[in-house]
Design a protein around this motif. Structure first.
Motif, PDB file in Angstrom:
ATOM      1  N   ARG A  55       0.834  -1.200   0.000  1.00 59.18           N
ATOM      2  CA  ARG A  55       0.000   0.000   0.000  1.00 59.18           C
ATOM      3  C   ARG A  55       0.870   1.252   0.000  1.00 59.18           C
ATOM      4  NH1 ARG A  55      -1.777   3.900   3.030  1.00 59.18           N
ATOM      5  NH2 ARG A  55      -0.664   3.274   4.893  1.00 59.18           N
ATOM      6  N   LEU A  56       1.887   1.254   0.850  1.00 61.80           N
ATOM      7  CA  LEU A  56       2.785   2.401   0.913  1.00 61.80           C
ATOM      8  C   LEU A  56       3.545   2.590  -0.395  1.00 61.80           C
ATOM      9  CD1 LEU A  56       4.224   1.963   4.525  1.00 61.80           C
ATOM     10  CD2 LEU A  56       2.584   3.682   3.741  1.00 61.80           C
ATOM     11  N   SER A  57       3.952   1.488  -1.007  1.00 58.41           N
ATOM     12  CA  SER A  57       4.645   1.564  -2.290  1.00 58.41           C
ATOM     13  C   SER A  57       3.750   2.182  -3.356  1.00 58.41           C
ATOM     14  CB  SER A  57       5.104   0.163  -2.723  1.00 58.41           C
ATOM     15  OG  SER A  57       5.701   0.217  -3.991  1.00 58.41           O
ATOM     16  N   GLY A  58       2.499   1.757  -3.390  1.00 59.24           N
ATOM     17  CA  GLY A  58       1.544   2.324  -4.351  1.00 59.24           C
ATOM     18  C   GLY A  58       1.306   3.801  -4.101  1.00 59.24           C
ATOM     19  N   LYS A  59       1.241   4.167  -2.823  1.00 60.11           N
ATOM     20  CA  LYS A  59       1.026   5.569  -2.468  1.00 60.11           C
ATOM     21  C   LYS A  59       2.218   6.414  -2.910  1.00 60.11           C
ATOM     22  CE  LYS A  59      -0.503   8.384   1.403  1.00 60.11           C
ATOM     23  NZ  LYS A  59      -0.935   8.374   2.789  1.00 60.11           N
ATOM     24  N   PHE A  60       3.418   5.919  -2.686  1.00 59.39           N
ATOM     25  CA  PHE A  60       4.608   6.645  -3.133  1.00 59.39           C
ATOM     26  C   PHE A  60       4.640   6.759  -4.653  1.00 59.39           C
ATOM     27  CE2 PHE A  60       7.360   6.262   0.814  1.00 59.39           C
ATOM     28  CZ  PHE A  60       7.494   7.622   0.965  1.00 59.39           C
ATOM     29  N   ALA A  61       4.277   5.702  -5.356  1.00 58.93           N
ATOM     30  CA  ALA A  61       4.276   5.737  -6.824  1.00 58.93           C
ATOM     31  C   ALA A  61       3.289   6.785  -7.328  1.00 58.93           C
ATOM     32  CB  ALA A  61       3.940   4.357  -7.387  1.00 58.93           C
ATOM     33  N   ASP A  62       2.100   6.845  -6.720  1.00 62.61           N
ATOM     34  CA  ASP A  62       1.100   7.823  -7.132  1.00 62.61           C
ATOM     35  C   ASP A  62       1.575   9.246  -6.839  1.00 62.61           C
ATOM     36  OD1 ASP A  62      -1.550   8.606  -8.068  1.00 62.61           O
ATOM     37  OD2 ASP A  62      -1.954   9.125  -5.971  1.00 62.61           O
ATOM     38  N   THR A  63       2.127   9.451  -5.657  1.00 67.91           N
ATOM     39  CA  THR A  63       2.635  10.778  -5.294  1.00 67.91           C
ATOM     40  C   THR A  63       3.763  11.190  -6.235  1.00 67.91           C
ATOM     41  OG1 THR A  63       2.030  10.423  -2.989  1.00 67.91           O
ATOM     42  CG2 THR A  63       3.657  12.140  -3.424  1.00 67.91           C
ATOM     43  N   ASN A  64       4.641  10.266  -6.546  1.00 64.26           N
ATOM     44  CA  ASN A  64       5.751  10.551  -7.455  1.00 64.26           C
ATOM     45  C   ASN A  64       5.233  10.955  -8.836  1.00 64.26           C
ATOM     46  OD1 ASN A  64       8.450  10.777  -8.193  1.00 64.26           O
ATOM     47  ND2 ASN A  64       8.575   8.645  -8.824  1.00 64.26           N
ATOM     48  N   ARG A  65       4.207  10.270  -9.324  1.00 67.05           N
ATOM     49  CA  ARG A  65       3.620  10.593 -10.627  1.00 67.05           C
ATOM     50  C   ARG A  65       3.038  12.006 -10.608  1.00 67.05           C
ATOM     51  NH1 ARG A  65      -1.238  11.003 -12.234  1.00 67.05           N
ATOM     52  NH2 ARG A  65      -2.131  10.016 -10.401  1.00 67.05           N
ATOM     53  N   GLN A  66       2.325  12.339  -9.542  1.00 71.27           N
ATOM     54  CA  GLN A  66       1.719  13.666  -9.434  1.00 71.27           C
ATOM     55  C   GLN A  66       2.776  14.761  -9.317  1.00 71.27           C
ATOM     56  OE1 GLN A  66      -1.586  13.888  -6.671  1.00 71.27           O
ATOM     57  NE2 GLN A  66      -2.067  11.737  -7.052  1.00 71.27           N
ATOM     58  N   LEU A  67       3.839  14.490  -8.577  1.00 75.22           N
ATOM     59  CA  LEU A  67       4.911  15.471  -8.450  1.00 75.22           C
ATOM     60  C   LEU A  67       5.615  15.698  -9.790  1.00 75.22           C
ATOM     61  CD1 LEU A  67       6.451  14.527  -4.995  1.00 75.22           C
ATOM     62  CD2 LEU A  67       5.217  16.615  -5.573  1.00 75.22           C
ATOM     63  N   ARG A  68       5.788  14.644 -10.577  1.00 74.12           N
ATOM     64  CA  ARG A  68       6.381  14.806 -11.913  1.00 74.12           C
ATOM     65  C   ARG A  68       5.511  15.698 -12.781  1.00 74.12           C
ATOM     66  NH1 ARG A  68       7.606   9.187 -11.733  1.00 74.12           N
ATOM     67  NH2 ARG A  68       5.815   8.820 -13.042  1.00 74.12           N
ATOM     68  N   GLY A  69       4.187  15.524 -12.687  1.00 73.55           N
ATOM     69  CA  GLY A  69       3.270  16.363 -13.452  1.00 73.55           C
ATOM     70  C   GLY A  69       3.366  17.814 -13.032  1.00 73.55           C
ATOM     71  N   MET A  70       3.473  18.041 -11.724  1.00 72.96           N
ATOM     72  CA  MET A  70       3.607  19.409 -11.232  1.00 72.96           C
ATOM     73  C   MET A  70       4.930  20.023 -11.681  1.00 72.96           C
ATOM     74  SD  MET A  70       1.993  18.884  -7.443  1.00 72.96           S
ATOM     75  CE  MET A  70       2.445  20.494  -6.882  1.00 72.96           C
ATOM     76  N   ALA A  71       5.994  19.240 -11.662  1.00 70.26           N
ATOM     77  CA  ALA A  71       7.296  19.740 -12.119  1.00 70.26           C
ATOM     78  C   ALA A  71       7.227  20.122 -13.595  1.00 70.26           C
ATOM     79  CB  ALA A  71       8.376  18.688 -11.887  1.00 70.26           C
ATOM     80  N   THR A  72       6.491  19.341 -14.385  1.00 65.25           N
ATOM     81  CA  THR A  72       6.312  19.671 -15.804  1.00 65.25           C
ATOM     82  C   THR A  72       5.587  21.007 -15.944  1.00 65.25           C
ATOM     83  OG1 THR A  72       6.280  17.333 -16.416  1.00 65.25           O
ATOM     84  CG2 THR A  72       5.279  18.878 -17.979  1.00 65.25           C
TER      85      THR A  72
END
Length: 133
Positions: A55-72
């Motif tokens: 669950r934590l791994s999935g949460k980190f993956a989702d957060t990482n994806r969203q942060l990449r979008g924000m960085a873009t």
């Protein structure tokens, strides 16, 4: 020919055997896999712990994806500002800041959960140490 062709027999008290059966059931492994993994020094985790880590791994993956979008988005704003001399609107920057603060809090909560999980781990002591003598 079988790959595992050696048999090991171990004597246990009733309490030791009950503890073994309980830990095998918690791990979700077969008795053979559990004993081999324990003998080889593998960390043996219970099903609940594995589920929590997934669950934590999935949460980190989702957060990482969203942060990449924000960085873009930030990169695109910087590109426009540099190329056309247009500074992003304050409302856009405030919205990005708000989202970043939300993700920061989520990451902190996840990190604390991982640290708690690590602190609950038990280290198996090898047989023959001073505490066992």
């Amino acid at each position: 020919m079988r790959r595992r062709n050696k048999t090991v027999s171990v004597r246990m008290t009733e309490d030791e055997y009950a503890a073994l059966i309980m830990r095998v059931a918690e791990s979700g492994q077969t008795q053979q896999s559990f004993i081999i993994n324990a003998a080889l020094g593998a960390k043996i985790s219970g099903r609940e712990e594995v589920r929590e880590l997934q669950r934590l791994s999935g949460k980190f993956a989702d957060t990482n994806r969203q942060l990449r979008g924000m960085a873009t988005n930030i990169n695109q704003m910087a590109h426009v500002a540099n190329g056309y001399g247009q500074i992003p609107q304050q409302s856009q920057l405030e919205q990005l800041n708000k989202e970043l603060q939300t993700f920061r809090k989520e990451c902190d909560a996840t990190w604390r959960s991982i640290r708690q999980s690590i602190s609950l781990q038990k280290v198996m002591e090898p047989c023959g140490t001073a505490s066992n003598m």
